[in-house]
Write a protein that holds these residues in place. Sequence first.
Motif, short mmCIF file in Angstrom:
data_model
loop_
_atom_site.label_atom_id
_atom_site.label_comp_id
_atom_site.label_asym_id
_atom_site.label_seq_id
_atom_site.Cartn_x
_atom_site.Cartn_y
_atom_site.Cartn_z
N GLU A 193 -2.86 -11.15 -5.83
CA GLU A 193 -2.27 -11.60 -4.58
C GLU A 193 -0.94 -12.32 -4.81
O GLU A 193 -0.01 -12.22 -3.99
N SER A 194 -0.82 -13.02 -5.94
CA SER A 194 0.44 -13.71 -6.23
C SER A 194 1.59 -12.72 -6.42
O SER A 194 2.72 -12.97 -5.99
N VAL B 106 1.69 -9.71 -5.02
CA VAL B 106 1.97 -9.17 -3.69
C VAL B 106 2.91 -10.11 -2.93
O VAL B 106 3.88 -9.66 -2.29
N LYS B 107 2.65 -11.41 -3.01
CA LYS B 107 3.52 -12.38 -2.32
C LYS B 107 4.93 -12.37 -2.92
O LYS B 107 5.92 -12.49 -2.20
N GLU C 105 1.77 -3.89 3.89
CA GLU C 105 2.19 -5.14 4.51
C GLU C 105 3.08 -4.90 5.73
O GLU C 105 3.65 -5.83 6.29
#
Length: 388
Positions: free
Chosen positions: A63-64, A66-67, A112
């Motif tokens: 997730e990091s 992706v951010k 996203e």
Amino acid sequence: MSKARLVITAVIVEHRSVSEVSRTYGVHRSWIYRLLARYRAEGEKAFQPRSRRPRTSPAATPESTVKTITGIRQQLVASGVDAGPDTIVWHLAHHHNITISAATVARILTKEHLVAPAPKKRPKSSYVRFQADMPNETWQSDFTHYRLTDGTDTEIITWLDDHSRYALHISAHPHITGPIAQTTFLHTAENHGYPASVLTDNGLVYTTRFAGRGHGRNGLETELARHSITQKNSRPNHPTTCGKVERFQQTMKAWLTRQPHQPDTITELQTLLNTFATIYNHHRPHRSLPHRATPATIYNARPKATPTTTTNDRHYRVLNDKVDKHGKLTLRVNGTMHHIGMGIENARTPVLKLVDDLHLRVINAATGELLKELTIDTTRNYQPLGGL
């Protein structure tokens, strides 16, 4: 009716044994026991299809990451530069020490909702690509329009190195003329050396070869011939020949429109163009270059090409004309119109102008009489009255 409901009904309602139901419906007893436990806990929900998605996905993108990808995307879009998967991959590797494929980045952007699905495009393999082998082997040039905040139209001219996509020169003007094309070329050559060839469209500021008879060389053509630089022009209705400089202009204008302060004057526009040139040449990775390098890196990585031939290239012309009612003729040299006095006695006389570079002979078209012979003084629009 689903098999799960049949099994549950047979056990709960018909009071049949699990072993018998297992043989009847060809299912394993362990599955029946799990189904019974689920039915007692959930009721009718036990009959709804269950997702087969695993509870954990060790290969999923963290997730990091992706951010970080979405953050880079938003920053690039806001700054007006390319924000595609290839560029994001370059930033991840060089600034965040993250290695990931462009396909994965594309899937994340789509998931996203940061990109809109597009129809399948023509494959890149179908294009016949040309690229010069050395810096300064070919320069491309073109100009484009840009409107200031008060509605004033300006024009921006670019000189771009074909091999490296290095933006050699970008400048804004009220209107691009032949002298401006010549001046910007000379200024660029002073800073980067003379190229072996130039490639432009067939606009009159670059060439008069397609303008019909009677048009002499313009200033840029004369300068190129003087330095033995090969001049190449795209055919009419074939803009892809100069595709590199045209794509550069699209990138430049996209960046300009995303700036928080839009230019009110040409001076402010030129300041923005200088900033863009620095970003484009030195900081922005170019996806068409090896290893996504910057244009400046590629431009400085190899020796520069130079004009390779020396020729005695003289400009010969035979022009039909008529002396005007005031006894004057005109002749265009290096893009500038020069006026030649022939005397009132020769008014309205049909003549032939025999031009050998700057040397001019004017002959009576009917009798063959030599009326005037002189060497054009390019520093004067009105030629002195001397000469034959």
